[in-house]
Design a protein around this motif. Structure first.
Motif, short mmCIF file in Angstrom:
data_model
loop_
_atom_site.label_atom_id
_atom_site.label_comp_id
_atom_site.label_asym_id
_atom_site.label_seq_id
_atom_site.Cartn_x
_atom_site.Cartn_y
_atom_site.Cartn_z
N GLU B 421 0.85 -1.21 0.00
CA GLU B 421 0.00 0.00 0.00
C GLU B 421 0.88 1.25 0.00
O GLU B 421 0.61 2.23 -0.70
N ARG B 424 2.29 2.04 -3.35
CA ARG B 424 1.30 2.75 -4.16
C ARG B 424 1.27 4.24 -3.79
O ARG B 424 1.18 5.10 -4.66
N SER B 427 4.13 5.97 -5.41
CA SER B 427 3.89 6.18 -6.84
C SER B 427 3.06 7.44 -7.07
O SER B 427 3.21 8.12 -8.09
#
Lengths: 219, 454
Positions: B421, B424, B427
């Motif tokens: 998580e 992400r 990102s």
């Protein structure tokens, strides 16, 4: 007539496989130096160099075997079977055939120890593997002087080329070893190369920068 | 059932400090000779806090070491007790003893106190507080395999070594020891305590691992069969020799009996060494509220999500299905406010630099993995970094002389899974902890010179 043809066939086969064996062994030595220095061939991953070194050496053994068997069978000179492996026991050119026997013994020892490498100590295997240089040199002298084939013409140039290549590889090996990264610093060197954002220092720890420890701090 | 103490000894501030943590378990053992009740903890640490145990106190609590009179006698007792190595590998102790005892040449016996793991304090603490239990175990192990060549291998720390030398001299003077014990200095490297590195160091070479076989118990120090046991294992051995297998099995689980020392890093940043029974629920050892993940098994171990850890006990039976293991008892609770990827990246860098530089897959692969993890820890990382890392991890596993590449990739792989998580988040250019204050402990130095290894 038939007998003479058969005889020349063996004679040619022995000479030809001898030349091919020398070329293969030269290739094996060159690749061995490359493996040892962790070098690469253009466009090939590193493990391919290791695989090539091994496979070429096994192929070389096949050619050496044909070379020896045809030489013994060839009725032109009589070579006793024991002279194949027992150096200097041949009645015909004892010194130069003896070098061939030494080379064969060494090559067999190298192959067998390498096949059993996982079961033996690395140090022993490594020290035995140094014998490969002796095997190559005795093979070269054997090739040059047991017959006159390599002493002129194209085959002479080929022999000179092989010698120069191995000499160059050994020189490269020696000079390269001097510039080798000490093993303690290898990981740091790779890390510096891989990280655009900083050196080998763990981020967040007190020392900054990618410097080696100052000499006065080294015990 | 846990007995705790604040860290009495650490590399940064040697010597005892702090006060006793309140013991949640029933404390107190019987007087000398009567044999304590098996369920009582602590067994290895003193009953009253972190006061180092001197020889007199030691003998009056446990009595003198019970020599058997013959080699080999202790081995079936240890087999019945089910004692496993406390250095991290959990290898059955009796098997090593048996192999060494059956060897034809005279063996060497080494107590391994080289605690290279930066997050672990339990061996240092045990040696500081209960040195005589370790030294008893060393003598009994030497008797069991018929050895007179005995040494204790500990990290370079003047105060600790001085103390141990004094303890050895005191025991020799009191006629307790049958074999003379040498104290040998371990370089401050992560891999210094790896068995073959230890054997190499004691043989006079740099403390670097070598390929196996031959295993160290076949050919170790100067080529002789060498029995290497973690110092905590030796301490347990000393007590099993006195009180027997049934006593040892009174705590723990049937599959993983006994107690062990753990170094706990709760989310509030403290560091505690505790003795606890195997099979203790992890949530009793670490408060898990406010925690996102638990690191088990140290820096060669694995992250486990806090929700899963809350259902697990301190046992390989529970931890191994989650990819982790008990190891040498390092347990870290990572607070929810920290970035697990950034923390793992810092440690991965450290591990890469602790490579001995002998095996290509290790010294080429681990720095690449560490650099890629650094990339993933930064804002808007290159999307190829994670797949690269997984590919490289596959290329280094099982290809070193020791397990350093395997342990490092296990740690990194678990982070990629547990903190997916957070990846992400990165990102998208966000991070749970932009300040990046370091949480996991690391030494300041890196191994960049030959002198660091000897």
């Amino acid at each position: 007539m038939n007998g003479i043809t058969q005889s020349t066939a063996l004679w040619y086969a022995s000479r030809a496989t001898g030349v091919v064996s020398l070329l293969l062994l030269t290739g094996v030595v060159l690749l061995g130096v490359l493996v040892n220095r962790q070098g690469r061939l253009p466009g090939l991953p590193r493990f391919v160099v290791t695989g090539l070194h091994r496979n070429l050496s096994l192929l070389g053994v096949v050619f050496v075997a044909i070379h020896v068997i045809t030489a013994v069978l060839d009725p032109y000179v009589t070579i006793r079977i024991v002279a194949i492996v027992l150096p200097f026991s041949s009645a015909y050119k004892p010194l130069w055939l003896g070098l061939g026997a030494i080379s064969l013994d060494l090559v067999l020892a190298l192959i067998l120890t390498s096949l059993a490498r996982a079961r033996m100590s690395r140090r022993l295997w490594r020290s035995l593997h140094w014998l490969s240089y002796a095997a190559w040199v005795s093979a070269l002298l054997h090739s040059l002087f047991s017959s006159t084939d390599l002493q002129h013409g194209v085959l002479l140039y080929l022999t000179i080329a092989c010698t120069l290549a191995v000499v160059a590889a050994v020189i490269w090996r020696i000079t390269h070893a001097g510039r080798e990264i000490p093993r303690e610093e290898r990981a740091a060197a790779t890390l510096t190369m891989m990280s655009p954002r900083g050196g080998p220092q763990a981020p967040g720890s007190p020392r900054d920068g990618a410097r080696r420890r100052a000499p006065e701090n080294v015990r | 059932m846990t007995y705790g103490t604040t860290v009495p000894y650490s590399a940064s501030s040697p010597g005892p400090r702090g006060s006793q943590r309140v013991s949640p378990g029933p404390a107190g053992t019987g007087p000398a000779g009567t044999g304590p009740a098996g369920g009582d903890l602590p067994r290895l640490l003193p009953v009253h806090g972190a006061v180092p145990v001197d020889l007199h106190t030691h003998v009056s609590r446990y009595a003198a070491p019970p020599y058997f009179g013959h080699p080999g006698q202790l081995i079936p007792v240890l087999k019945a007790a089910g004692l496993t190595g406390r250095g991290g590998a959990a290898f059955p102790v009796y098997r090593k003893l048996q192999a060494v005892a059956e060897a034809r040449t005279r063996p060497v016996v080494i107590g391994n106190g080289a605690e290279g793991e930066p997050a672990s304090d339990k061996d240092k603490s045990l040696l500081w507080i209960s040195p005589h239990l370790v030294l008893d175990g060393l003598q009994l192990a030497a008797e069991a395999v018929g050895s007179q060549a005995v040494a204790l291998y500990v990290h370079r720390n003047a105060r600790l070594q001085e103390r141990l030398r004094a303890a050895v001299a005191e025991r020799a003077a009191a006629g307790i020891d049958r074999a003379p014990v040498e104290i040998i200095d371990a370089p401050p490297r992560f891999l210094a305590g790896e068995e073959s590195a230890l054997a190499s160091r004691i043989s006079g070479q740099p403390a670097m691992p070598r390929f196996k076989p031959p295993r160290v118990f076949e050919r170790g120090v100067v080529g002789r069969p060498t029995l290497v046991h973690n110092v905590e294992t030796l301490a347990h051995m000393a007590l099993i020799a006195r009180y027997g297998p049934a006593w040892f099995r009174a705590v723990g689980t049937p599959g993983e009996p006994g107690s062990m020392l753990c170094t706990l890093h709760p989310a509030d940043g403290r560091r505690d060494v505790v003795e606890t029974a195997l099979g203790t629920p992890l949530r009793e050892l670490l408060r898990l509220d406010g925690t996102q993940a638990v690191l088990s098994g140290g820096y060669h171990g694995a992250w486990v999500p806090a929700a899963d850890a809350a259902r697990m006990t301190l046992s390989n039976e529970d931890l191994q299905p989650a990819g982790a293991f008990v190891g040498a008892g390092v347990l870290v609770a990572l607070p929810a406010t920290r970035c697990g990827i950034a923390e793992t990246a810092r440690v991965a860098r450290y591990l890469a630099l602790e490579s001995a530089g002998q095996c290509g897959p290790c010294f080429n692969g681990l720095p690449r993995i560490a650099a890629a993890l650094d990339e993933v820890a930064s804002p808007r990382p290159d999307p190829r970094a994670v797949t690269d890392m997984i590919r490289w991890a596959g290329l280094v596993e099982g290809r070193g002389a020791c397990h350093h590449p395997d342990g490092t990739t296990r740690f990194v792989r678990s982070a990629l899974h547990v903190f997916r998580e957070e990846i992400r988040n990165h990102s998208a250019g966000r991070c749970v902890d932009p300040a990046r204050e370091p949480f996991l402990p690391l030494p300041a130095d890196t191994a960049l010179a030959a002198a660091d290894w000897s």
